[in-house]
Scaffold this motif. Sequence first.
Motif, mmCIF file in Angstrom:
data_model
loop_
_atom_site.group_PDB
_atom_site.id
_atom_site.type_symbol
_atom_site.label_atom_id
_atom_site.label_comp_id
_atom_site.label_asym_id
_atom_site.label_seq_id
_atom_site.Cartn_x
_atom_site.Cartn_y
_atom_site.Cartn_z
ATOM 1 N N LEU A 252 16.750 -21.646 -53.273
ATOM 2 C CA LEU A 252 16.772 -21.687 -51.757
ATOM 3 C C LEU A 252 17.934 -22.758 -51.488
ATOM 4 N N VAL A 253 18.660 -22.492 -50.315
ATOM 5 C CA VAL A 253 19.731 -23.445 -49.601
ATOM 6 C C VAL A 253 19.340 -23.599 -48.339
ATOM 7 N N VAL A 254 19.074 -24.855 -48.097
ATOM 8 C CA VAL A 254 18.759 -25.447 -46.575
ATOM 9 C C VAL A 254 20.033 -25.801 -45.878
ATOM 10 N N SER A 255 20.238 -25.552 -44.707
ATOM 11 C CA SER A 255 21.611 -26.182 -44.213
ATOM 12 C C SER A 255 21.140 -26.371 -42.747
ATOM 13 N N ALA A 256 21.873 -27.554 -42.327
ATOM 14 C CA ALA A 256 21.761 -28.055 -40.803
ATOM 15 C C ALA A 256 22.768 -28.905 -40.458
#
Length: 450
Positions: A252-256
């Motif tokens: 999983l990749v999370v971006s913000a």
Amino acid sequence: MTHPGPATLPLLAHTQPDAVVAWRHDGPVTVERFLGDVWRLAAGLPDGKHVLNVCADRYRFTVGLAASLVRGKISLLPSTHTPETVRQLRVFAPDAFCLTDSPACDIDLPQHRFPDFEEATPSPEGCAVPMIDVDQTVAYVFTSGSTGAPMPHPKTWGALVRNIAAEADRLGVVGTPFTLIGTVPPQHMYGFESTVLLALLSGGSIWSGRPFYPADIAGALDAVPRPRVLVSTPFHLRTLLAADAAVPPADLVVSATAPLSGNLAVAVEAQLQCPLIEIYGCTETGQTATRRTAETAEWQLMRGLRLSVEDGKVWAHGGHVETPTMLGDIIEPTSGDRFLLHGRSADLVNIAGKRSSLGYLNHQLNAIPGVVDGSFFMPDDEQSDGVTRLTAVVVAPGLDRATLLQALRERIDPLFLPRPLIFADALPRNATGKLPRAALEELRRTLGGE
């Protein structure tokens, strides 16, 4: 230590003393070891109520946070650690001290060095997980100076636990022994929530380092077992793809921290062979919504959150948002718990009666082939002689000014073309990939323009 009761919640979701809570370069750290380090550090902390935790090692930061919690201290999380910010912190909290793991730390506060815990020491409390009062203030998170004078926003343990529970549910990591690899510092609200609290409160583990360069990110992914989650920003992800290097797959990749384009999201998913989830939030409300950017432009609110529109302003309430809070963004509710985001209210640009937003203009600029990085901004003297002029700074080593301006003319109204358009070797992004306004102004003064 706060004793268990109906108004307390545990520091950790892990239930076994041999469960892994962190990974360091020398191997895994168990819950038993972690709690021992927490109590050893807590016993030696100074008397001050407020802590500026600047530990660069993510595990040490986490131990410092937990030690502060069990001692009833409040962590200070400003957006920067500049001398002026530290002066403001001293005014806000005269008893503040700095917890650091660097001998070169030059922050002008009383300093407490993180001890060198080479050997594991049993916790005096055994393996009992500390219980924290839900109303205990865990941290003051400060709004970025780029959106006004820094203002403290208290975060209670109960609200943070609810926020992280909603995030874990949305990311699908509940009950999964995941490892978080973060390219963002734990002192930033996004890093605080998604690389520290998410692991503690959802039974996962953290990678102690903070990889920045593509080779470091690849090395960190390779150093921890699957399932592994990369918590990053559009800037770091764009740099990772541009390096064209071999990167181990993630789960999983999370971006913000900044809007992510659909094209970049698709490319990241292909490279890392996993979904990418983007998080929308702000200092005031914490994490508010998510979307799978490769598939949709719509955002979905976190569990329990609601939006209401009053006099043209959008308010968030419910869930972990304890009081109705106005959002400083241009939001278009669509249906149910979905909405579209059109940029920050403060980013609106009006030239000769035509309106756009800096977010839209930046998206168009960075979508031009050959542009490595770029940003529009409104200089401090933009109203000189009654004429609004936008400035853009761009990293595009293979393009000249005429070619780039022609590409922009095909994408945006000519009224919004930048004057000047400044070419630079790199943009002055901070550790979370954001561009402080003061740094852009300094770059404009240094490089000039047309």
